[in-house]
Design an enzyme around this catalytic site. Structure first.
Site, PDB file in Angstrom:
ATOM      1  N   THR D  18      34.135 -31.635  31.424  1.00  0.00           N
ATOM      2  CA  THR D  18      33.461 -31.025  30.666  1.00  0.00           C
ATOM      3  C   THR D  18      33.653 -31.567  28.966  1.00  0.00           C
ATOM      4  OG1 THR D  18      33.837 -29.112  31.979  1.00  0.00           O
ATOM      5  CG2 THR D  18      34.165 -28.619  29.912  1.00  0.00           C
ATOM      6  N   SER D  60      35.409 -33.918  37.022  1.00  0.00           N
ATOM      7  CA  SER D  60      35.918 -34.826  37.975  1.00  0.00           C
ATOM      8  C   SER D  60      36.290 -34.001  39.576  1.00  0.00           C
ATOM      9  CB  SER D  60      37.171 -33.685  37.312  1.00  0.00           C
ATOM     10  OG  SER D  60      37.171 -32.812  37.302  1.00  0.00           O
ATOM     11  N   THR D  89      38.612 -30.722  34.145  1.00  0.00           N
ATOM     12  CA  THR D  89      39.967 -30.235  34.576  1.00  0.00           C
ATOM     13  C   THR D  89      39.930 -30.224  35.864  1.00  0.00           C
ATOM     14  OG1 THR D  89      38.493 -27.814  34.057  1.00  0.00           O
ATOM     15  CG2 THR D  89      39.536 -28.671  32.456  1.00  0.00           C
ATOM     16  N   ASP D  90      39.565 -29.839  36.536  1.00  0.00           N
ATOM     17  CA  ASP D  90      39.203 -29.540  38.269  1.00  0.00           C
ATOM     18  C   ASP D  90      39.777 -30.672  39.262  1.00  0.00           C
ATOM     19  OD1 ASP D  90      38.035 -27.012  38.318  1.00  0.00           O
ATOM     20  OD2 ASP D  90      35.773 -28.722  38.172  1.00  0.00           O
TER      21      ASP D  90
END
Lengths: 176, 176, 176, 176
Positions: D18, D60, D89-90
């Site tokens: 992101t 990710s 971030t995932d």
């Protein structure tokens, strides 16, 4: 209104004021810095031709009669009919009145829009982009004359004043 | 041009488009979010009265004929003469042509300015503030009719197209 | 380093400086405004508890010995071990040395990180968010002591000076 | 902690996520764009040397085991001890665990900090600058190991998860 299909060149003159204020940490002081309007116009992706010329870098409270005569002379001398002047807010209306008189005296059919901002363009929270957009439309759509374009309104420079407490421009019925 | 001293109320209708795009990390997807123009106008400190009403939240490629009829109906129904419509850029001209025809059919003397942005208003680098400022001036200064206000220019909706490669609006001589 | 699973509360003291500079158009002057660090921490979505307390609002060139003693006293008095102090850059190292001495004298095992910014947090182009993020990590990870955290580096306050021409912090070998 | 006077070079690897999301109006879609961290570090005026190398540009969720092995290999191969990895971030914690295992297997004394942002760096409202500042301090101050630096906290990658509803990182007691 100018021909919608072929936009005229807009002549931009810069004179200083809050819109161009920079902060100089080395001096712990704000001062008028590089003119911002050219950057703003380019970043907005405008599709009309424009020229930017810096005339001076002053707080508008420091502008002299000679400065105002120079501004009027340069407006009369430019071949372009549509003009934006960036200017400090405190004496913007005064300069606009000088220019209005010069346009009448010279019988010059130019549309001259004065604009500035109440917060510096370099701030995150600023009216600079909005105001420059507003002025860009006003300069292209208004009939000949000199105008103050602030707070999302078009003012006759003889009937406007800056309310320093509210920090905004207000119409006045009697000429100021 | 409206009376300089007493600004008319500007009616704003929002329909979605890039200007209102939000990014939702939870979905790793963008979507049309809350209308941004009211916030932009307030943060710019505009001194004219305005009403914002959200009509829909769509990419303009998803707008249907029924949506366009609704937009035209709401413009005709509002008591205000000066109207701004925020709209996605891909079919902005098409909706503006529908509204232009509706204004003629109804003999309605309204000035309707369509505006959007090529980058979301939530971006640091965006044309949203400039464009909204531009539209605010155009809505207050142009004669009755429907207009597309993008890239710092006022276009007749019958003579404009969005160049998707250049990502900007361009005039076209023959009606599109 | 503090327990990774249960973050300690970070105590933030604000003293003024460029990071909090606001521009007041009505006076055509900048002044130290509301402390910005609380807003910055909230907008960054930090998941550690913090308290912000404003001690003074001064350019760091105006800070007195009494101000520095007050800052040191408040740091010693807070029950929290991890402390961030926002401070003007010109005398940041001097105040940090006073605090370093106070920590030693009181045998206080506190980590105190001094931070500020070279451009106001209200500017679009500013080091404020980065610096506050940097200080937040430094305060949570460094061993007890007083530090200057500027330009992406952690400095011993006895071996750093602000180069006013380059407008950045530089290490110095001999104690300043 | 590295020598305060002579900062070590920080190696930065970018993988997408992101933080680097750009909005492409031509496609009405967000996609991973140019890595932003180099620009962020330069604009913050950091005074430590750093190298940025883009390894991939992926959400990710799209990262494969082969991608994770490549990331670990490049970290082991760089001569620098202090490493920042920008990452979606995932699955940030998952990649950090792969790297943690690789560091142990290779007996490599490197400090590797994973960071990203929950809103794109190109947004006005973003945690990107804060997070990069936080990671820059964490990479310079933490002992060897692999860490997740998000929401103003340093997490052991075996004891953290992203709460997708709250859109923030939370500690978990049992290894995930």
């Amino acid at each position: 209104m100018s021909d919608l299909a072929s936009p005229e060149t807009v002549q931009v003159f810069t004179t200083g004021g809050t819109i161009d204020k920079e902060y100089f940490d080395a001096k712990s002081a704000y001062e008028v810095g590089e003119p911002q309007i050219g950057t703003l116009l380019r970043e907005a992706g405008v599709a009309f031709p424009f020229h930017v010329e810096a005339l001076m870098r002053k707080d508008s409270l420091e502008l002299t009669d000679a400065d105002r005569d120079l501004i009027a002379d340069r407006i009369l001398a430019t071949p372009h009919q549509r003009v934006i002047v960036t200017h400090g807010t405190d004496t913007m209306a005064e300069t606009a009145r000088v220019v209005a008189a010069a346009l009448v005296a010279a019988e010059a059919a130019k549309t001259v829009v004065f604009v500035g901002s109440l917060a510096p363009a370099r701030f995150k929270a600023t009216d600079a982009e909005f105001n420059v957009g507003f002025a860009a439309a006003a300069a292209q759509t208004l009939p000949p004359g000199a105008y103050v374009a602030m707070n999302g309104r078009v003012f006759d420079p003889h009937h406007v004043r800056k309310d320093r407490n509210l920090n905004r421009f207000e119409p006045v019925s009697s000429p100021s």
